[in-house]
Write a protein that holds these residues in place. Structure first.
Motif, PDB file in Angstrom:
ATOM      1  N   GLN A  95       0.828  -1.203   0.000  1.00  0.00           N
ATOM      2  CA  GLN A  95       0.000   0.000   0.000  1.00  0.00           C
ATOM      3  C   GLN A  95       0.867   1.260   0.000  1.00  0.00           C
ATOM      4  O   GLN A  95       0.567   2.226  -0.692  1.00  0.00           O
ATOM      5  N   GLU A  96       1.916   1.255   0.773  1.00  0.00           N
ATOM      6  CA  GLU A  96       2.814   2.407   0.842  1.00  0.00           C
ATOM      7  C   GLU A  96       3.508   2.632  -0.503  1.00  0.00           C
ATOM      8  O   GLU A  96       3.608   3.757  -0.982  1.00  0.00           O
ATOM      9  N   LEU A  97       3.979   1.553  -1.114  1.00  0.00           N
ATOM     10  CA  LEU A  97       4.610   1.669  -2.430  1.00  0.00           C
ATOM     11  C   LEU A  97       3.612   2.154  -3.481  1.00  0.00           C
ATOM     12  O   LEU A  97       3.960   2.972  -4.335  1.00  0.00           O
ATOM     13  N   LYS A 103       1.801   9.058  -6.442  1.00  0.00           N
ATOM     14  CA  LYS A 103       2.315  10.418  -6.263  1.00  0.00           C
ATOM     15  C   LYS A 103       3.314  10.753  -7.376  1.00  0.00           C
ATOM     16  O   LYS A 103       3.274  11.845  -7.949  1.00  0.00           O
ATOM     17  N   LEU A 104       4.192   9.808  -7.686  1.00  0.00           N
ATOM     18  CA  LEU A 104       5.153  10.023  -8.767  1.00  0.00           C
ATOM     19  C   LEU A 104       4.457  10.227 -10.114  1.00  0.00           C
ATOM     20  O   LEU A 104       4.835  11.095 -10.899  1.00  0.00           O
ATOM     21  N   LEU A 105       3.426   9.429 -10.373  1.00  0.00           N
ATOM     22  CA  LEU A 105       2.682   9.583 -11.624  1.00  0.00           C
ATOM     23  C   LEU A 105       2.000  10.945 -11.702  1.00  0.00           C
ATOM     24  O   LEU A 105       1.997  11.586 -12.765  1.00  0.00           O
ATOM     25  N   GLU A 106       1.430  11.384 -10.594  1.00  0.00           N
ATOM     26  CA  GLU A 106       0.782  12.698 -10.572  1.00  0.00           C
ATOM     27  C   GLU A 106       1.803  13.804 -10.833  1.00  0.00           C
ATOM     28  O   GLU A 106       1.553  14.723 -11.616  1.00  0.00           O
ATOM     29  N   ASP A 107       2.963  13.709 -10.193  1.00  0.00           N
ATOM     30  CA  ASP A 107       4.016  14.707 -10.400  1.00  0.00           C
ATOM     31  C   ASP A 107       4.516  14.679 -11.842  1.00  0.00           C
ATOM     32  O   ASP A 107       4.779  15.729 -12.440  1.00  0.00           O
ATOM     33  N   TYR A 108       4.643  13.496 -12.402  1.00  0.00           N
ATOM     34  CA  TYR A 108       5.092  13.322 -13.786  1.00  0.00           C
ATOM     35  C   TYR A 108       4.111  14.003 -14.743  1.00  0.00           C
ATOM     36  O   TYR A 108       4.516  14.732 -15.650  1.00  0.00           O
TER      37      TYR A 108
END
Length: 144
Positions: A95-97, A103-108
């Motif tokens: 779940q944490e991963l 979050k990384l996809l949103e930032d990307y």
């Protein structure tokens, strides 16, 4: 056709990752009783609201006629399930991963939007074309 409330509630519980044993304990009923209740087609609104508060799910999306004013259930403080032994540590880590990945996809995606805006505002057609080709290639790879 009438909705099978029990099946909808069961699906929400599965999607939440909340363990049925822990949920039953929080509700003050046996696990088997909870499974039996989920087989019922017409569950009581207050029971559905109790489950929703525990698993942090808004059932008014699934049941627009759900009367949220009758919710007299006060949730007890959140228990740390790692220490109580209810959660599998691998599931918690997953779940944490997953949260970090999203979050990384949103930032990307934000970064790509910024690059497109910069390319549009500065009339840098070469960069814009490269970004658009990159996005198209990404979409093609996602389809595979």
């Amino acid at each position: 056709m009438k909705q099978h409330k029990g099946k909808i509630v069961e699906e929400a519980i599965k999607k939440s990752g909340y363990q049925v044993k822990a949920l039953a304990e929080r509700l003050g009923i046996a696990r088997n009783t909870l499974y039996t209740r989920m087989k019922e087609m017409d569950l009581d609104d207050s029971f559905i609201l109790k489950i929703g508060k525990i698993i942090h799910y808004d059932f008014s999306i699934d049941f627009p006629a759900l009367d949220t004013s009758q919710s007299s259930y006060v949730e007890e403080p959140q228990v740390l399930y790692k220490s109580a032994g209810y959660r599998n540590p691998d599931f918690t880590q997953l779940q944490e991963l997953n949260r970090k990945y999203l979050k990384l996809l949103e930032d990307y995606n934000k970064l790509l939007k910024i690059l497109i805006l910069l390319a549009n505002s500065n009339e840098l057609m070469g960069i814009k074309k490269e970004i658009m080709e990159f996005l198209e290639n990404e979409e093609k790879q996602d389809e595979i």
